[in-house]
Design a protein around this motif. Structure first.
Motif, PDB file in Angstrom:
ATOM      1  N   ASP A  65      81.418  23.695 -40.546  1.00 31.53           N
ATOM      2  CA  ASP A  65      82.507  23.044 -41.276  1.00 31.53           C
ATOM      3  C   ASP A  65      83.372  22.302 -40.265  1.00 31.53           C
ATOM      4  O   ASP A  65      83.032  22.231 -39.080  1.00 31.53           O
ATOM      5  N   VAL A  66      84.483  21.755 -40.723  1.00 34.96           N
ATOM      6  CA  VAL A  66      85.317  20.929 -39.853  1.00 34.96           C
ATOM      7  C   VAL A  66      85.771  21.703 -38.616  1.00 34.96           C
ATOM      8  O   VAL A  66      85.893  21.140 -37.523  1.00 34.96           O
ATOM      9  N   SER A  67      85.997  23.014 -38.757  1.00 38.25           N
ATOM     10  CA  SER A  67      86.449  23.813 -37.619  1.00 38.25           C
ATOM     11  C   SER A  67      85.407  23.854 -36.508  1.00 38.25           C
ATOM     12  O   SER A  67      85.743  24.061 -35.333  1.00 38.25           O
ATOM     13  N   THR A  68      84.140  23.637 -36.848  1.00 43.49           N
ATOM     14  CA  THR A  68      83.083  23.623 -35.838  1.00 43.49           C
ATOM     15  C   THR A  68      83.305  22.491 -34.840  1.00 43.49           C
ATOM     16  O   THR A  68      82.893  22.578 -33.676  1.00 43.49           O
ATOM     17  N   THR A  69      83.961  21.428 -35.286  1.00 45.44           N
ATOM     18  CA  THR A  69      84.235  20.278 -34.423  1.00 45.44           C
ATOM     19  C   THR A  69      84.991  20.695 -33.169  1.00 45.44           C
ATOM     20  O   THR A  69      84.719  20.201 -32.074  1.00 45.44           O
ATOM     21  N   VAL A  70      85.940  21.613 -33.330  1.00 45.41           N
ATOM     22  CA  VAL A  70      86.768  22.035 -32.188  1.00 45.41           C
ATOM     23  C   VAL A  70      86.369  23.415 -31.673  1.00 45.41           C
ATOM     24  O   VAL A  70      87.063  23.995 -30.846  1.00 45.41           O
ATOM     25  N   ARG A  71      85.251  23.938 -32.159  1.00 41.94           N
ATOM     26  CA  ARG A  71      84.738  25.211 -31.646  1.00 41.94           C
ATOM     27  C   ARG A  71      84.022  24.912 -30.324  1.00 41.94           C
ATOM     28  O   ARG A  71      82.823  24.674 -30.266  1.00 41.94           O
ATOM     29  N   GLU A  72      84.791  24.924 -29.262  1.00 39.44           N
ATOM     30  CA  GLU A  72      84.281  24.539 -27.955  1.00 39.44           C
ATOM     31  C   GLU A  72      84.905  25.440 -26.894  1.00 39.44           C
ATOM     32  O   GLU A  72      86.121  25.666 -26.897  1.00 39.44           O
ATOM     33  N   HIS A  73      84.075  25.936 -25.999  1.00 41.96           N
ATOM     34  CA  HIS A  73      84.584  26.790 -24.922  1.00 41.96           C
ATOM     35  C   HIS A  73      85.508  25.971 -24.023  1.00 41.96           C
ATOM     36  O   HIS A  73      85.234  24.798 -23.757  1.00 41.96           O
ATOM     37  N   PRO A  74      86.618  26.554 -23.559  1.00 34.75           N
ATOM     38  CA  PRO A  74      87.544  25.811 -22.683  1.00 34.75           C
ATOM     39  C   PRO A  74      86.862  25.208 -21.455  1.00 34.75           C
ATOM     40  O   PRO A  74      87.244  24.119 -21.005  1.00 34.75           O
ATOM     41  N   ILE A 193      83.484  35.355 -28.247  1.00 28.70           N
ATOM     42  CA  ILE A 193      83.039  33.964 -28.099  1.00 28.70           C
ATOM     43  C   ILE A 193      83.427  33.426 -26.721  1.00 28.70           C
ATOM     44  O   ILE A 193      82.636  32.738 -26.063  1.00 28.70           O
ATOM     45  N   ILE A 194      84.649  33.736 -26.273  1.00 29.71           N
ATOM     46  CA  ILE A 194      85.104  33.293 -24.954  1.00 29.71           C
ATOM     47  C   ILE A 194      84.224  33.885 -23.854  1.00 29.71           C
ATOM     48  O   ILE A 194      83.893  33.218 -22.861  1.00 29.71           O
ATOM     49  N   LYS A 195      83.801  35.142 -24.034  1.00 30.59           N
ATOM     50  CA  LYS A 195      82.985  35.810 -23.018  1.00 30.59           C
ATOM     51  C   LYS A 195      81.504  35.486 -23.145  1.00 30.59           C
ATOM     52  O   LYS A 195      80.721  35.801 -22.240  1.00 30.59           O
ATOM     53  N   LEU A 196      81.127  34.849 -24.235  1.00 29.40           N
ATOM     54  CA  LEU A 196      79.718  34.595 -24.528  1.00 29.40           C
ATOM     55  C   LEU A 196      78.938  33.946 -23.379  1.00 29.40           C
ATOM     56  O   LEU A 196      77.832  34.409 -23.049  1.00 29.40           O
ATOM     57  N   PRO A 197      79.446  32.904 -22.725  1.00 27.46           N
ATOM     58  CA  PRO A 197      78.658  32.272 -21.653  1.00 27.46           C
ATOM     59  C   PRO A 197      78.382  33.187 -20.464  1.00 27.46           C
ATOM     60  O   PRO A 197      77.476  32.929 -19.678  1.00 27.46           O
ATOM     61  N   PHE A 198      79.167  34.263 -20.356  1.00 30.08           N
ATOM     62  CA  PHE A 198      79.032  35.157 -19.210  1.00 30.08           C
ATOM     63  C   PHE A 198      78.217  36.413 -19.545  1.00 30.08           C
ATOM     64  O   PHE A 198      78.043  37.283 -18.705  1.00 30.08           O
ATOM     65  N   LEU A 199      77.729  36.473 -20.784  1.00 32.08           N
ATOM     66  CA  LEU A 199      76.922  37.604 -21.226  1.00 32.08           C
ATOM     67  C   LEU A 199      75.474  37.177 -21.360  1.00 32.08           C
ATOM     68  O   LEU A 199      75.185  36.032 -21.735  1.00 32.08           O
TER      69      LEU A 199
END
Length: 203
Positions: A65-74, A193-199
């Motif tokens: 949905d529209v929120s996916t647009t800004v669902r981005e890791h910092p 979600i924030i920790k996802l790239p490190f798991l």
């Protein structure tokens, strides 16, 4: 700042071409080149494993949905800005071209991350030029090879040129998410979600 510096010093690829006199043509050329750079950025984020680990945060959304647009890791947001600065520097894009590009890309991103779908015939016609919601939904399908298709943001020509275009997956067969991270509870928890790239794997 980079844009103003490049224009002031006539630096960048756009200054190597004999510009047509038309203001519109100059902006269209700059827009197209920036769009290609964004296509290239998107491919890089998918193909380089450490970068993909951050980009998959965007793909792990199970309900597009529209929120996916800004669902981005910092970290990806930082990387995206770094790449954009590089593109502007290499091209010598003016602020006006950059503003046009970012405005249209924002509208395109919001539209493509909705549940809205074009009718089949309309999609086939419009997708000759533009990335439609239908095409981007294919990109968000949870399995390969579909996540490696339709990388474009605004124009579909780059996918066609580099053989990453795909328009034959029926909407009823699209499942959003990424097959390695389909745990709904984990995908809706901010800190996970924030920790996802490190798991290695969500548990």
């Amino acid at each position: 700042m980079v844009s103003f510096w490049a224009v002031k010093h006539h630096w960048g690829l756009l200054f190597l071409f004999p510009h047509p006199g038309s203001f519109v043509v100059r902006y269209l050329i700059g827009f197209a080149l920036l769009d290609f750079c964004e296509y290239l950025y998107h491919v890089i984020m998918h193909k380089i494993k450490p970068l993909w680990s951050f980009h998959l945060v965007h793909h792990s959304d199970l309900e597009l949905d529209v929120s996916t647009t800004v669902r981005e890791h910092p970290v990806e947001t930082f990387l995206r800005m770094c790449f954009l600065i590089i593109w502007v520097f290499l091209l010598g894009a003016s602020f006006g071209v950059l503003l046009l590009r970012q405005t249209i890309q924002t509208i395109a991103n919001i539209t493509s991350h909705t549940q809205f779908k074009l009718p089949h015939k309309a999609n086939n016609i419009i997708s000759w030029i533009f990335i439609t919601p239908n095409l981007h939904h294919v990109h968000h399908h949870y399995q390969l090879p579909f996540t490696d298709r339709n990388y474009g943001y605004v124009l579909s020509i780059w996918d066609r040129l580099f053989n990453t275009y795909y328009n034959d997956l029926p909407a009823t067969e699209v499942t959003f998410g990424i097959d390695t991270h389909m745990d709904k509870n984990a995908n809706t928890n901010f800190w996970r979600i924030i920790k996802l790239p490190f798991l290695k794997k969500l548990k």
